[in-house]
Design an enzyme around this catalytic site. Structure first.
Site, mmCIF file in Angstrom:
data_model
loop_
_atom_site.group_PDB
_atom_site.id
_atom_site.type_symbol
_atom_site.label_atom_id
_atom_site.label_comp_id
_atom_site.label_asym_id
_atom_site.label_seq_id
_atom_site.Cartn_x
_atom_site.Cartn_y
_atom_site.Cartn_z
ATOM 1 N N GLU A 54 0.846 -1.214 0.000
ATOM 2 C CA GLU A 54 0.000 0.000 0.000
ATOM 3 C C GLU A 54 0.881 1.263 0.000
ATOM 4 O O GLU A 54 0.556 2.275 0.619
ATOM 5 C CB GLU A 54 -0.953 0.034 1.204
ATOM 6 C CG GLU A 54 -1.819 -1.190 1.381
ATOM 7 C CD GLU A 54 -3.076 -1.216 0.513
ATOM 8 O OE1 GLU A 54 -3.390 -0.188 -0.103
ATOM 9 O OE2 GLU A 54 -3.707 -2.284 0.439
HETATM 10 C C1 LIG Z 1 3.350 -9.775 0.022
HETATM 11 C C2 LIG Z 1 3.140 -8.681 -0.955
HETATM 12 C C3 LIG Z 1 1.888 -8.458 -1.492
HETATM 13 C C4 LIG Z 1 1.701 -7.458 -2.443
HETATM 14 N N1 LIG Z 1 0.464 -7.314 -3.037
HETATM 15 C C5 LIG Z 1 0.347 -6.476 -4.109
HETATM 16 C C6 LIG Z 1 -0.857 -6.462 -4.893
HETATM 17 O O1 LIG Z 1 -1.827 -7.155 -4.583
HETATM 18 N N2 LIG Z 1 -0.901 -5.685 -6.011
HETATM 19 C C7 LIG Z 1 0.160 -4.890 -6.385
HETATM 20 O O2 LIG Z 1 0.045 -4.216 -7.393
HETATM 21 N N3 LIG Z 1 1.313 -4.874 -5.655
HETATM 22 C C8 LIG Z 1 1.431 -5.654 -4.547
HETATM 23 N N4 LIG Z 1 2.600 -5.673 -3.816
HETATM 24 C C9 LIG Z 1 3.703 -4.816 -4.235
HETATM 25 C C10 LIG Z 1 3.989 -3.695 -3.283
HETATM 26 O O3 LIG Z 1 2.993 -2.724 -3.348
HETATM 27 C C11 LIG Z 1 5.395 -3.175 -3.609
HETATM 28 O O4 LIG Z 1 6.302 -4.166 -3.160
HETATM 29 C C12 LIG Z 1 5.695 -1.841 -2.995
HETATM 30 O O5 LIG Z 1 4.931 -0.836 -3.601
HETATM 31 C C13 LIG Z 1 7.174 -1.470 -3.123
HETATM 32 O O6 LIG Z 1 7.643 -1.640 -4.425
HETATM 33 P P1 LIG Z 1 8.967 -2.486 -4.682
HETATM 34 O O7 LIG Z 1 8.831 -3.788 -3.989
HETATM 35 O O8 LIG Z 1 9.226 -2.507 -6.126
HETATM 36 O O9 LIG Z 1 10.099 -1.681 -3.937
HETATM 37 P P2 LIG Z 1 10.911 -0.429 -4.513
HETATM 38 O O10 LIG Z 1 9.972 0.563 -5.089
HETATM 39 O O11 LIG Z 1 12.029 -0.919 -5.347
HETATM 40 O O12 LIG Z 1 11.481 0.174 -3.162
HETATM 41 C C14 LIG Z 1 12.640 -0.346 -2.499
HETATM 42 C C15 LIG Z 1 13.019 0.622 -1.380
HETATM 43 O O13 LIG Z 1 13.333 1.905 -1.947
HETATM 44 C C16 LIG Z 1 12.503 2.898 -1.378
HETATM 45 N N5 LIG Z 1 12.153 3.879 -2.409
HETATM 46 C C17 LIG Z 1 11.622 3.664 -3.619
HETATM 47 N N6 LIG Z 1 11.410 4.818 -4.260
HETATM 48 C C18 LIG Z 1 11.820 5.794 -3.440
HETATM 49 C C19 LIG Z 1 11.858 7.209 -3.518
HETATM 50 N N7 LIG Z 1 11.371 7.894 -4.558
HETATM 51 N N8 LIG Z 1 12.357 7.873 -2.473
HETATM 52 C C20 LIG Z 1 12.810 7.241 -1.386
HETATM 53 N N9 LIG Z 1 12.804 5.909 -1.236
HETATM 54 C C21 LIG Z 1 12.303 5.187 -2.251
HETATM 55 C C22 LIG Z 1 11.287 2.168 -0.860
HETATM 56 O O14 LIG Z 1 10.624 2.881 0.178
HETATM 57 C C23 LIG Z 1 11.900 0.869 -0.393
HETATM 58 O O15 LIG Z 1 12.412 1.027 0.896
HETATM 59 C C24 LIG Z 1 2.785 -6.629 -2.814
HETATM 60 C C25 LIG Z 1 4.047 -6.833 -2.241
HETATM 61 C C26 LIG Z 1 4.241 -7.845 -1.348
HETATM 62 C C27 LIG Z 1 5.621 -8.073 -0.786
#
Ligand SMILES: Cc1cc2nc3c(=O)[nH]c(=O)nc-3n(C[C@H](O)[C@H](O)[C@H](O)COP(=O)(O)OP(=O)(O)OC[C@H]3O[C@@H](n4cnc5c(N)ncnc54)[C@H](O)[C@@H]3O)c2cc1C
Length: 602
Positions: A410
């Site tokens: 979220e």
């Molecule tokens: C169990 C699980 C269920 C999920 N369910 C869904 C779902 O139903 N539908 C769906 O669409 N997604 C889902 N997700 C995805 C989830 O919403 C994303 O994992 C989340 O938005 C973070 O994206 P990412 O994993 O690519 O991390 P990244 O975006 O790569 O982030 C990695 C780190 O970098 C930081 N970061 C990234 N950008 C910035 C910035 N601009 N400034 C500062 N820090 C930053 C983040 O805060 C984090 O600490 C799920 C994830 C999990 C693990």
């Protein structure tokens, strides 16, 4: 009594306006209907979820689906859905209440529930055409079909609008062909409908589509294997691949290029619901911890009698109390705002959309605060269990693992922290919240001579409320100076934004706890609320420390010389108690109550 426009704060206004305790909704204000709903949900949680905890931990995905279906039969999946589409239309507070009390058994079910009722259903109720709503929402509200939300991709996580999934219009203009890969999709393994975001040609923004998924006729959709996760082990999480998936044009959600807006607004609702979904976990963790602490003896003494353990019990209780206070306060604001908009002629759809959007700042604050509180609570829960806390045989280990995801999905907590401050600044620029006037007043106050009058703190919470007002001034002082210094470049100073959001979060949470305890002390008597008052005071004391640390670091980072000295003096003035609360005594009083009741009892 119906709330009127002037009674309800706008989103973010809590920072510049004083709220009277009579104007906040608290869990003690639940109607008879809401209390009955709460009982029904708690009973369901015990019978269908907690009783089968081991199966959820053993990755029994079929059980998650089965219990979701049962939740649908009882109407729990349709609480937020209008009656016209097969739901109960019970209002935003009731929606939160169901999320809250259904979520503590296991994060696996709570994720499935949240993904289906929130981001899996809301995009259609909020943005769908009448035909789309008639066709799909009744199925989702009753649990005949389950929904999933496909936004994240391998290369597009926090940067959600950067997805590479494409949607190409057919030559006859009747359908789109979707191609691409989504990942981390909750409920993928058993959903029948997906909300899919894809890009049309080189559009700046993605577009949302309703995509049916029938396993017997998969239409180019394939799923990856179940992900093996740290927690929420029986929540189905898979990759989803679209290979020439044909979607009729009438299944586009809202307009072309509107997907990013849909995604963000669905997440606003998802965020406050996620906060709600962490609350009963916190209560349950504390209850389990105190029960163990009362029984477990070391040095011939129940460990609950040790000051070190009492400290933990008190802190856990205070954070749960603040979380409840703030979540239900915001939920009622949203509900009232929706009602006002409907009364002014907005459709249910428009009213709900705008109502939630109005409080997007509070939704982000709550998501961050409560997800971190439940994690800390579970961590201390493990500590109270000692070695047994580390064992799969006791519930703390799973609670800790399950809590971890709430800080990631979220929108990560980093993103939500920055969003909360960013949205506040935007609101100020649009004139929806007047930050400039109050910030100027704080500057003038700093230039003036402080009052040396002895304040009258004889009324309950008089000093605490003044302290909250001072913390607000501190936020305006620090944020105002930072905006002056960096202007539009402020976005690039993330450590500052995060520090500012931590101040904002603590103000909202502490104020909510105080207003709830004050309201209840006025109607039930101070004697009946001694412990609640102690929890509110303890929460505020901790909040002041967090605010001071973040304020100081920020000031030092961007101000120099006289300006730095003046701001640091302001900081000192704004975090100073006249009469410091005896925090050790407050913790003891809270812990004694929790110990005696053998549960979280507020
Ligand atoms: C169990 C699980 C269920 C999920 N369910 C869904 C779902 O139903 N539908 C769906 O669409 N997604 C889902 N997700 C995805 C989830 O919403 C994303 O994992 C989340 O938005 C973070 O994206 P990412 O994993 O690519 O991390 P990244 O975006 O790569 O982030 C990695 C780190 O970098 C930081 N970061 C990234 N950008 C910035 C910035 N601009 N400034 C500062 N820090 C930053 C983040 O805060 C984090 O600490 C799920 C994830 C999990 C693990």
């Amino acid at each position: 009594m119906e709330a009127t426009e002037k009674d309800i704060l706008r989103g973010g206004q809590f920072l510049v306006k004083e709220t009277k305790c009579e104007d906040v909704f608290t869990p003690e204000d639940f109607s008879e209907e809401q209390k009955m709903m709460k009982e029904a949900v708690m009973e369901f949680n015990e019978r269908e979820i907690i009783a089968h905890k081991a199966r959820f931990e053993a990755k029994d995905y079929a059980l998650t689906e089965e219990v979701m279906r049962k939740a649908g039969e009882l109407g729990f999946l349709g609480v937020a859905v209008p009656e016209a589409y097969g739901g109960l239309d019970m209002g935003f507070v009731s929606t939160l209440l169901v999320c809250d009390y259904i979520s503590s058994g296991t994060g696996s079910f709570s994720t499935a529930f949240g993904a289906h009722t929130g981001i899996g259903t809301m995009p259609i109720t909020l943005y769908g055409t009448e035909e789309q709503k008639q066709k799909y929402v009744p199925k989702l509200a009753t649990g005949e079909w389950f929904g999933a939300y496909c936004l994240t991709e391998p290369g597009a996580g926090s940067d959600a609008n950067s997805g590479k999934t494409t949607a190409e219009l057919s030559a006859d203009g009747k359908s789109y062909k979707i191609n691409g890969q989504k990942m981390w999709i909750s409920n993928a393994g058993f959903c029948r409908l997906m909300i899919v975001f894809a890009r049309i040609e080189n559009d700046k923004n993605i577009t949302g589509f309703i995509v049916e998924y029938d396993k017997t006729n998969p239409n180019g959709i394939t799923l990856g294997e179940e992900e093996h996760k740290l927690g929420i082990r029986a929540s189905s999480t898979r990759q989803v691949f679209f290979n020439d998936t044909v979607v009729p044009v009438e299944n586009m959600l809202a307009g072309r290029g509107e997907g990013f807006k849909i995604a963000m607004n669905a997440l606003n609702v998802g965020r406050i619901k996620l906060a709600g979904a962490c609350l009963d976990s916190q209560r349950r963790i504390l209850t389990t911890a105190v029960q163990y602490a009362n029984e477990r003896k070391q040095f011939n003494t129940p460990i609950a009698d040790f000051g070190a353990i009492k400290y933990k019990l008190a802190e856990m209780a205070a954070s749960a109390y603040a979380g409840e206070s703030a979540t239900y306060r915001a939920a009622k604001n949203i509900e009232d705002r929706i009602a006002l908009r409907q009364a002014a002629g907005n459709s249910h759809q428009e009213a709900e959309l705008k109502g939630v959007e109005e409080y997007a700042i509070e939704c982000s604050i709550l998501k961050v605060a409560v997800s971190e509180d439940v994690q800390n609570c579970a961590d201390e829960g493990i500590q109270i269990f000692g070695g047994m806390g580390f064992s799969e045989e006791t519930p703390m280990e799973a609670a800790w693992r399950d809590a971890r995801i709430a800080r990631i999905y979220e929108g990560t907590n980093e993103i939500n922290r920055m969003l909360s401050v960013g949205m506040l600044v935007k609101k100020a620029m649009k004139g929806h919240v007047d930050l400039l006037g109050p910030a100027q007043a704080v500057q003038d106050e700093l230039m003036g001579i402080p009052s040396f009058d002895t304040p009258d703190y004889s009324e309950l919470f008089a000093e605490e409320k003044e302290m909250v007002a001072k913390l607000k001034k501190l936020f305006l002082m620090v944020a105002g100076a930072a905006v002056q210094k960096f202007g539009p470049e402020l976005d690039g100073h993330q450590q500052l934004l995060i520090a500012a959001s931590d101040i904002l979060i603590e103000i909202y949470m502490a104020e909510s706890a105080i207003l709830r305890a004050e309201k209840n002390a006025k109607r039930f008597g101070e004697d009946a609320q001694v412990v609640q008052i102690a929890m509110a005071k303890l929460y505020l004391y901790n909040a002041v420390s967090i605010v001071e640390k973040n304020g100081k670091e920020s000031i030092i980072s961007f101000a120099e010389g006289d300006e730095q000295r003046m701001l640091l003096m302001g900081l000192k003035r704004f975090v100073k108690y006249t009469n410091y609360p005896d925090i050790v005594d407050l913790r003891l009083a809270i812990a004694e109550k929790v110990k005696a009741e053998n549960k979280y009892c507020f």
